[in-house]
Design a protein around this motif. Structure first.
Motif, PDB file in Angstrom:
ATOM      1  N   UNK A  56       0.825  -1.200   0.000  1.00 36.16           N
ATOM      2  CA  UNK A  56       0.000   0.000   0.000  1.00 36.16           C
ATOM      3  C   UNK A  56       0.866   1.259   0.000  1.00 36.16           C
ATOM      4  N   UNK A  57       0.506   2.202  -0.841  1.00 35.13           N
ATOM      5  CA  UNK A  57       1.216   3.477  -0.913  1.00 35.13           C
ATOM      6  C   UNK A  57       0.605   4.469   0.071  1.00 35.13           C
ATOM      7  N   UNK A  58       1.471   5.230   0.726  1.00 36.56           N
ATOM      8  CA  UNK A  58       1.014   6.239   1.678  1.00 36.56           C
ATOM      9  C   UNK A  58       1.247   7.653   1.175  1.00 36.56           C
ATOM     10  N   UNK A  59       1.967   7.777   0.059  1.00 35.91           N
ATOM     11  CA  UNK A  59       2.371   9.090  -0.412  1.00 35.91           C
ATOM     12  C   UNK A  59       3.752   9.461   0.075  1.00 35.91           C
ATOM     13  N   UNK A  60       4.258   8.694   1.033  1.00 37.51           N
ATOM     14  CA  UNK A  60       5.590   8.980   1.576  1.00 37.51           C
ATOM     15  C   UNK A  60       6.527   7.785   1.485  1.00 37.51           C
ATOM     16  N   UNK A  61       6.017   6.627   1.028  1.00 36.72           N
ATOM     17  CA  UNK A  61       6.841   5.409   1.021  1.00 36.72           C
ATOM     18  C   UNK A  61       7.184   4.924  -0.386  1.00 36.72           C
ATOM     19  N   UNK A  62       7.078   5.801  -1.386  1.00 36.12           N
ATOM     20  CA  UNK A  62       7.488   5.446  -2.738  1.00 36.12           C
ATOM     21  C   UNK A  62       6.357   4.903  -3.585  1.00 36.12           C
ATOM     22  N   UNK A  63       6.653   4.746  -4.883  1.00 41.65           N
ATOM     23  CA  UNK A  63       5.636   4.305  -5.841  1.00 41.65           C
ATOM     24  C   UNK A  63       5.372   2.806  -5.790  1.00 41.65           C
ATOM     25  N   UNK A 178      14.757  15.777 -17.549  1.00 43.94           N
ATOM     26  CA  UNK A 178      13.610  15.107 -18.155  1.00 43.94           C
ATOM     27  C   UNK A 178      12.909  14.145 -17.225  1.00 43.94           C
ATOM     28  N   UNK A 179      12.869  14.440 -15.945  1.00 46.19           N
ATOM     29  CA  UNK A 179      12.187  13.573 -14.990  1.00 46.19           C
ATOM     30  C   UNK A 179      10.681  13.564 -15.269  1.00 46.19           C
ATOM     31  N   UNK A 180      10.125  12.380 -15.468  1.00 40.65           N
ATOM     32  CA  UNK A 180       8.694  12.259 -15.761  1.00 40.65           C
ATOM     33  C   UNK A 180       7.954  11.397 -14.747  1.00 40.65           C
ATOM     34  N   UNK A 181       8.666  10.578 -13.988  1.00 40.95           N
ATOM     35  CA  UNK A 181       8.021   9.645 -13.072  1.00 40.95           C
ATOM     36  C   UNK A 181       7.786  10.241 -11.686  1.00 40.95           C
ATOM     37  N   UNK A 182       8.674  11.111 -11.252  1.00 45.23           N
ATOM     38  CA  UNK A 182       8.611  11.641  -9.895  1.00 45.23           C
ATOM     39  C   UNK A 182       8.597  13.165  -9.909  1.00 45.23           C
ATOM     40  N   UNK A 183       8.085  13.799  -8.853  1.00 47.14           N
ATOM     41  CA  UNK A 183       7.922  15.256  -8.846  1.00 47.14           C
ATOM     42  C   UNK A 183       9.215  16.037  -8.709  1.00 47.14           C
ATOM     43  N   UNK A 256      17.652  -0.525  -1.375  1.00 49.16           N
ATOM     44  CA  UNK A 256      16.881   0.547  -0.755  1.00 49.16           C
ATOM     45  C   UNK A 256      15.542   0.556  -1.475  1.00 49.16           C
ATOM     46  N   UNK A 257      14.568  -0.089  -0.876  1.00 52.22           N
ATOM     47  CA  UNK A 257      13.308  -0.361  -1.570  1.00 52.22           C
ATOM     48  C   UNK A 257      12.520   0.903  -1.890  1.00 52.22           C
ATOM     49  N   UNK A 258      12.513   1.870  -0.991  1.00 47.31           N
ATOM     50  CA  UNK A 258      11.761   3.093  -1.248  1.00 47.31           C
ATOM     51  C   UNK A 258      12.298   3.898  -2.410  1.00 47.31           C
ATOM     52  N   UNK A 259      13.613   3.852  -2.574  1.00 43.39           N
ATOM     53  CA  UNK A 259      14.323   4.475  -3.687  1.00 43.39           C
ATOM     54  C   UNK A 259      13.965   5.955  -3.866  1.00 43.39           C
ATOM     55  N   UNK A 260      14.189   6.476  -5.078  1.00 39.40           N
ATOM     56  CA  UNK A 260      14.071   7.908  -5.301  1.00 39.40           C
ATOM     57  C   UNK A 260      12.666   8.435  -5.021  1.00 39.40           C
ATOM     58  N   UNK A 264      12.494  11.548  -2.444  1.00 38.74           N
ATOM     59  CA  UNK A 264      12.132  12.915  -2.844  1.00 38.74           C
ATOM     60  C   UNK A 264      10.759  13.330  -2.327  1.00 38.74           C
ATOM     61  N   UNK A 265      10.055  12.426  -1.629  1.00 35.67           N
ATOM     62  CA  UNK A 265       8.749  12.782  -1.072  1.00 35.67           C
ATOM     63  C   UNK A 265       8.868  13.701   0.139  1.00 35.67           C
ATOM     64  N   UNK A 266      10.059  13.778   0.707  1.00 37.24           N
ATOM     65  CA  UNK A 266      10.317  14.659   1.857  1.00 37.24           C
ATOM     66  C   UNK A 266      11.293  15.737   1.425  1.00 37.24           C
TER      67      UNK A 266
END
Length: 272
Positions: A56-63, A178-183, A256-260, A264-266
C-alpha cells in the motif's frame, strides 16, 4: 542454483517449476494482465507489479513499496509454492519486473528462484490461454531484513559513508534531466549511476558473468559490491542490478526499496 535459466533449459524442466508471468508496463498498468490473457507460457501464473508485488502506498513510502511479506507468501502458497518448489519468473521487458519477484522471494527466505534469460522473446515453445489449476501448498515467509536498508540508513550514510549507493535509473534521470516519473529530479547525494539496461545484450539477454563482473568492478572503482546499496525510482529496476551482480558472482549488495520516489517525497532530504 544459477540466478538465470535459459529458454531451452526451461522447456526441458517446465514440469518441475512454478512459473510466474511478471509482464508489466508502467505507462499502462493493465498491459501485463491483458498480455497474459492473450497467451502465456504453459502452466504460468500471473502476478501484477502494483497489486501483488507491491504494498500500500502512503504518499511517503514510494511508488512501489514492498508488499506485506505474509500476504505475498499466502498468494504464492495458493499457487502451489512450498519451501522445496523452484520458481521461475519471466517478463517481456528484459527482466526488469521478473527481477523484482526474484528479489522478493529471496527476501522471503526462498533461494530456489530463477529468471528466464531473455524473457518472452527467448521462448520458442507454445503459448497457451488456459489458466493453471492451482494445487494449494504451504509457504511461510522467513524474512531476511538484512537484504535491505531503510531511508534513515541512507540519510545517515550521506554524513558518515559506510556503503555506496548505486542508482539504476537512466543517466538523464540520475542527472535530474527530463524527470517524468517523480515530482523532483536529481539523485541521492553521493550516489553513482549504473543504468540497469547496461546489464543486457542487444538481444535482451543478460551479458555473460565475466563481462558483468568486469563492468561492475570498473564502475565500483575498488568498492566491494557487498558494500553497495542498490536503488532506482521505486525499488523495481534496482532489483535488476542486484540480479546482475549475482550473475557476476558479486554477492552481498542490498536494496533501498523506497528508492528515489520515497526519498524525494520529503523536501527536507538533500538532492544532488
Amino acid at each position: 542454483m544459477t540466478p538465470l535459466i535459459s529458454a531451452l533449459q526451461l522447456q526441458e524442466q517446465l514440469a518441475d517449476v512454478l512459473l510466474i508471468d511478471c509482464r508489466h508496463d508502467l505507462a499502462n498498468p493493465e498491459a501485463g494482465r491483458l498480455a497474459y490473457a492473450e497467451g502465456h507460457l504453459p502452466g504460468a501464473y500471473f502476478l501484477h507489479l502494483d497489486d501483488d508485488l507491491s504494498g500500500l502506498k502512503t504518499g511517503a513510502n514510494g511508488r512501489h513499496p514492498l508488499p506485506d511479506p505474509q500476504v505475498l507468501a499466502d498468494k504464492l502458497a495458493d499457487m502451489g509454492m512450498s519451501r522445496s518448489r523452484r520458481v521461475v519468473a519471466y517478463d517481456a521487458q528484459g527482466g526488469m519486473y521478473a527481477a523484482r519477484l526474484w528479489w522478493l522471494l529471496r527476501w522471503l527466505g526462498h533461494d530456489h528462484v530463477q529468471v528466464l534469460d531473455g524473457g518472452m522473446a527467448a521462448w520458442q515453445g507454445a503459448l497457451v490461454k488456459d489458466l493453471p489449476k492451482p494445487v494449494v501448498a504451504e509457504f511461510v515467509a522467513e524474512l531476511r531484513p538484512a537484504l535491505m536498508v531503510g531511508v534513515e540508513e541512507v540519510l545517515a550514510n550521506i554524513k558518515l559513508p559506510i556503503f555506496t549507493v548505486v542508482d539504476a535509473r537512466s543517466p538523464s534521470r540520475f542527472m535530474g534531466e527530463g524527470e517524468t516519473m517523480d515530482p523532483v529530479g536529481g539523485h541521492i547525494p553521493g550516489a553513482i549511476n549504473r543504468f540497469f539496461q547496461n546489464n543486457l545484450q542487444e538481444d535482451g539477454r543478460f551479458k555473460s558473468a565475466e563481462v558483468l563482473k568486469a563492468e561492475w568492478q570498473q564502475r565500483l572503482a575498488g568498492f566491494d559490491a557487498s558494500h553497495t546499496v542498490q536503488q532506482c525510482g521505486s525499488g523495481v529496476t534496482a532489483c535488476h542490478n542486484l540480479l546482475a551482480l549475482e550473475v557476476a558472482g558479486l554477492s552481498g549488495a542490498r536494496l533501498y526499496a523506497g528508492s528515489w520516489s520515497e526519498w524525494c517525497a520529503d523536501a527536507a532530504r538533500p538532492v544532488a
